[in-house]
Structures are given as C-alpha cells and as structure tokens.
Scaffold this active site. Structure first.
Site, PDB file in Angstrom:
ATOM      1  N   HIS A  71      12.449 -41.819 -86.756  1.00  0.00           N
ATOM      2  CA  HIS A  71      12.100 -42.034 -85.413  1.00  0.00           C
ATOM      3  C   HIS A  71      11.622 -43.437 -85.040  1.00  0.00           C
ATOM      4  CE1 HIS A  71      10.321 -39.694 -81.723  1.00  0.00           C
ATOM      5  NE2 HIS A  71      10.736 -40.982 -81.248  1.00  0.00           N
ATOM      6  N   ARG A  97      15.326 -36.304 -78.664  1.00  0.00           N
ATOM      7  CA  ARG A  97      13.967 -35.586 -79.349  1.00  0.00           C
ATOM      8  C   ARG A  97      14.799 -34.356 -80.233  1.00  0.00           C
ATOM      9  NH1 ARG A  97      11.094 -39.229 -78.226  1.00  0.00           N
ATOM     10  NH2 ARG A  97       9.198 -39.322 -77.149  1.00  0.00           N
ATOM     11  N   GLU A 151       8.374 -33.407 -86.835  1.00  0.00           N
ATOM     12  CA  GLU A 151       8.132 -34.664 -87.486  1.00  0.00           C
ATOM     13  C   GLU A 151       6.751 -35.110 -88.026  1.00  0.00           C
ATOM     14  OE1 GLU A 151       9.343 -37.329 -84.578  1.00  0.00           O
ATOM     15  OE2 GLU A 151      11.395 -36.691 -84.436  1.00  0.00           O
TER      16      GLU A 151
HETATM   17  P1  NAP Z   1      15.657 -41.523 -68.273  1.00  0.00           P
HETATM   18  O1  NAP Z   1      16.088 -42.706 -67.846  1.00  0.00           O
HETATM   19  O2  NAP Z   1      14.592 -40.483 -67.429  1.00  0.00           O
HETATM   20  O3  NAP Z   1      16.938 -40.494 -68.435  1.00  0.00           O
HETATM   21  C1  NAP Z   1      17.069 -39.335 -68.667  1.00  0.00           C
HETATM   22  C2  NAP Z   1      18.413 -38.789 -68.229  1.00  0.00           C
HETATM   23  O4  NAP Z   1      18.451 -37.199 -68.386  1.00  0.00           O
HETATM   24  C3  NAP Z   1      18.296 -38.921 -66.649  1.00  0.00           C
HETATM   25  O5  NAP Z   1      19.437 -39.263 -66.215  1.00  0.00           O
HETATM   26  C4  NAP Z   1      18.015 -37.344 -65.990  1.00  0.00           C
HETATM   27  O6  NAP Z   1      18.866 -37.050 -64.755  1.00  0.00           O
HETATM   28  C5  NAP Z   1      18.857 -36.829 -67.389  1.00  0.00           C
HETATM   29  N1  NAP Z   1      18.085 -35.116 -67.534  1.00  0.00           N
HETATM   30  C6  NAP Z   1      17.049 -34.982 -67.425  1.00  0.00           C
HETATM   31  N2  NAP Z   1      16.686 -33.585 -67.618  1.00  0.00           N
HETATM   32  C7  NAP Z   1      18.024 -33.022 -67.588  1.00  0.00           C
HETATM   33  C8  NAP Z   1      18.836 -31.772 -67.690  1.00  0.00           C
HETATM   34  N3  NAP Z   1      17.779 -30.615 -68.048  1.00  0.00           N
HETATM   35  N4  NAP Z   1      19.951 -31.658 -67.879  1.00  0.00           N
HETATM   36  C9  NAP Z   1      20.825 -32.701 -67.665  1.00  0.00           C
HETATM   37  N5  NAP Z   1      20.416 -34.114 -67.292  1.00  0.00           N
HETATM   38  C10 NAP Z   1      18.980 -33.966 -67.478  1.00  0.00           C
HETATM   39  O7  NAP Z   1      14.995 -41.547 -69.890  1.00  0.00           O
HETATM   40  P2  NAP Z   1      15.250 -42.682 -70.886  1.00  0.00           P
HETATM   41  O8  NAP Z   1      14.282 -43.834 -70.751  1.00  0.00           O
HETATM   42  O9  NAP Z   1      16.798 -42.928 -70.924  1.00  0.00           O
HETATM   43  O10 NAP Z   1      14.785 -41.960 -72.133  1.00  0.00           O
HETATM   44  C11 NAP Z   1      15.387 -40.693 -72.640  1.00  0.00           C
HETATM   45  C12 NAP Z   1      14.715 -40.071 -73.767  1.00  0.00           C
HETATM   46  O11 NAP Z   1      15.191 -40.769 -74.792  1.00  0.00           O
HETATM   47  C13 NAP Z   1      13.227 -40.033 -73.498  1.00  0.00           C
HETATM   48  O12 NAP Z   1      12.940 -38.981 -72.715  1.00  0.00           O
HETATM   49  C14 NAP Z   1      12.814 -39.848 -75.149  1.00  0.00           C
HETATM   50  O13 NAP Z   1      12.391 -38.610 -75.275  1.00  0.00           O
HETATM   51  C15 NAP Z   1      13.907 -40.345 -75.746  1.00  0.00           C
HETATM   52  N6  NAP Z   1      13.814 -41.721 -76.428  1.00  0.00           N
HETATM   53  C16 NAP Z   1      13.806 -41.633 -77.802  1.00  0.00           C
HETATM   54  C17 NAP Z   1      13.316 -42.905 -78.475  1.00  0.00           C
HETATM   55  C18 NAP Z   1      13.447 -42.835 -79.821  1.00  0.00           C
HETATM   56  O14 NAP Z   1      12.597 -43.445 -80.483  1.00  0.00           O
HETATM   57  N7  NAP Z   1      14.248 -42.188 -80.731  1.00  0.00           N
HETATM   58  C19 NAP Z   1      12.962 -44.028 -77.866  1.00  0.00           C
HETATM   59  C20 NAP Z   1      13.042 -43.797 -76.409  1.00  0.00           C
HETATM   60  C21 NAP Z   1      13.149 -42.667 -75.869  1.00  0.00           C
HETATM   61  P3  NAP Z   1      18.512 -37.579 -63.492  1.00  0.00           P
HETATM   62  O15 NAP Z   1      18.904 -39.155 -63.539  1.00  0.00           O
HETATM   63  O16 NAP Z   1      19.219 -36.708 -62.773  1.00  0.00           O
HETATM   64  O17 NAP Z   1      16.982 -37.389 -63.242  1.00  0.00           O
END
Ligand code: NAP
Length: 320
Positions: free
Chosen positions: A286, A238, A267
C-alpha cells in the site's frame, strides 16, 4: 481552554508544531506500529479533533467513546475506514486529503503496471538468485504496454492522471465510471464503455474506484472470466473491490495472465496468503501515495483540515 487533538501516528515535527500553538496535542509516537485499539478508545475520550490514518477503523464505538468529538481528519483520500453515516448522525465532520496525492498515485499505478507486464520483480530475483546463465529468445518475456488497451475502472482524479500517462505511451484507453467525463475524454482520448466491455476488451485493467459496499467484490469470478487470458489486473484502489479468492483461482488457472496489487482485503496481508505464492503477482505494501513530498503534503493538508475546521476559517476538505 485549548481544544484537544489526538493524532494516531507519529507525524513530522514541523506539522505537529503548527498545531501546537492553537491546540492541546497528544500523539501516538510510533511510526511503524499502529495504535492499539484500546489505546485509541482511551485517548479519544476528551478530544475535539482526531487526526487518523487509514489503518484505524473509526466506527460507532470510537465515536461513542469520544462525546466531544467534532472533526475526524483522515490522512488519505479514501475514507472507507470511517463510518461516515455514523459521524454525520453525530454531527461530526469528516475530512480527507484529495488532490495532493493524485499524480504520485498515478505514477505508482503506472509503475506497477509496467513492473507486472515486464516481470521486473521476477527478473530481478532471477538475477540475484544466480539463475541468469545465458540470454535466450523467450526468457522472462512479458506484455507490451505501448499500443495495448488500458481499461480504467473509476475515472476520477487518479484514473484520469493514469490516462494521461497511458496516452503518452500510445495506449488505447477505455474507461468505466458512474458518470461520463467528456473533458477528460478530449484530453486523453479515453472512451467510455460499459464495465463488461472494458473487461472483455482491455489488455490492462486498472482499478481506481473508491471502496464502498456497492463495489465490494465488483471484480469477482464472473468478471475475471470475461477478461482476456493475457490480461493484467492492477489494483491500486482498495482491496475489497477484488475478490481475492477468485483472483487467486484466475491467476493459478491462467484465466488471466498476471496481477499487480498495492492493496488487499486485509492489510497487512498475511505473509502466508496464497496470492503471495504465485509468480505472476506483483505485490506492494500500500505505497500508492508514498513519495516524500506527497506524504508531507498529505500530513499538512490533514492538519490544516483539522485546524481550519476547529478555528472556523480557511478551506476544509469535507467528506460529509
Ligand atoms: P475520485 O477523484 O473521487 O474518483 C473516483 C471516481 O470513481 C469518480 O470518478 C467516481 O465517479 C467514480 N465512482 C465512485 N463510485 C463509483 C461506482 N460505484 N461506480 C462507478 N464509478 C464510481 O477519487 P481519486 O482521488 O481518484 O481516488 C480513487 C481511490 O483511489 C480512493 O478512493 C482511494 O481508495 C484510492 N487510493 C489509493 C491509494 C493507494 O495508496 N493505493 C492512494 C490514493 C487513492 P463520479 O465522478 O461520477 O463521482
């Protein structure tokens, strides 16, 4: 009486049809244009369910306008467009679409990293603009991916899927995350490091954290100054996680080498934004999850979340 659902963007007919049997459906019927705020505020007045995109800010004003609202289904894994605390206070359930977009977003993250490292967009423009007159030893040279160190900030589903790809390219992988992931470490060879060490030691830095206030401008002038002068920053998470003014300065002053960005603080980004004037930035609108199959799965999961919650059976991917 059937419960009412409002859908904030035109979805494929097959997905809407499935909901139509059970619910009274109304939908913003534009694909390329976001619903105007005043229309949204009007349309939610008597709905029980809302299926929305990350382009809509679902805050207290929207929830207050929708006294009967029971469930907000976001067609995205990130849900920073929704005030989840405000929803929880009103006993409104928020759902998202995790998992189905993991591999597609990891593919795009890797593609953007390679495109930025090897200057693909610049090279393509060079050819199309008639600048290709000869071959020369250092023409359009970039950075190697193989053998380089990749630092992944946010080692969840997508971060780990990127690490699997990186392992196949012979990369050395570091990660920073709030919790350590021993299983993924074993599977990918990734090693945990503190944030500043990841920033100092990596050739490529890939941001894959969910956005929250806590990580607003996590990557700012100080963090950029720790990176190698040859570093490439990739953000497919993000926009708000990176301070864009500081990033512009770092790229302009060549404190870091390049950036690949799929997401922005605002955006759509203003076409006159200074970042878009720099040759060492690759920008995308995006499109992390934008494969045909994955967008269909996301729409289906968002519709199922809404359906299952309102009928009270089946799986619901709840955020709160
Ligand atoms: P996820 O499985 O929830 O992974 C997020 C990771 O970040 C988790 O391992 C979490 O730790 C860690 N985390 C959260 N807050 C943190 C903090 N303050 N400090 C350090 N680590 C932290 O999510 P995901 O499915 O991989 O997706 C990640 C993000 O990608 C989404 O939230 C979204 O915003 C973005 N995204 C973007 C697109 C795009 O089109 N560009 C598409 C999909 C997703 P824990 O395991 O300890 O909870």
């Amino acid at each position: 009486m059937k419960e009412k659902i409002y859908i904030t963007r035109k979805l494929p007919a097959g997905i809407v049809k499935k909901l139509e049997g059970e619910f009274n459906i109304d939908m913003w019927d534009q694909e390329e244009e976001a619903i105007p705020r005043e229309v949204l505020l009007e349309k939610v007045k008597d709905v029980q369910g809302l299926l929305c995109m990350l382009t809509e800010t679902i805050d207290e004003e929207v929830m207050d306008a929708a006294p009967g609202l029971k469930v907000i289904s976001n067609m995205a894994v990130g849900y920073n467009n929704i005030d989840v605390d405000a929803a929880t206070n009103r006993e409104i359930v928020v759902t998202n679409t995790p998992g189905v977009l993991t591999e597609t977003t990891a593919d795009l993250t890797f593609a953007l990293m390679m495109a930025t490292a090897r200057r693909l967009v610049e090279a393509s423009d060079y050819l199309r603009n008639g600048k290709w007159e000869t071959w020369s030893p250092m023409q359009l040279t970039g950075m190697d991916i193989h053998g380089a160190t990749l630092g992944i900030i946010g080692f969840g589903r997508i971060g780990q899927a990127v690490a699997k790809r990186a392992a196949g390219f012979g990369m050395n992988i570091l990660y920073y995350n709030r919790s350590q992931k021993p299983d993924a470490e074993r599977e990918t060879g990734a090693r945990f490091a503190e944030l500043n060490d990841v920033l100092r030691e990596s050739d490529f830095i890939s941001i894959l954290l969910p956005y929250s206030e806590e990580v607003h401008h996590l990557i700012s002038a100080k963090e950029l100054s720790l990176m190698k002068k040859t570093a490439v920053l990739i953000n497919t998470a993000r926009g708000g996680i990176v301070d864009e003014d500081a990033l512009y300065d770092a790229l302009k002053n060549e404190t870091i080498w390049a950036a690949g960005l799929d997401v922005f603080e605002k955006e759509p980004i203003d076409p006159s934004h200074p970042l878009l004037t720099l040759p060492n930035v690759v920008t995308l609108p995006h499109i992390g999850s934008a494969s045909i199959a994955t967008r269909m799965k996301m729409a289906e999961l968002a519709a199922n979340n809404l359906h299952n919650f309102l009928v009270g059976s089946g799986e619901v991917k709840r955020v709160n």
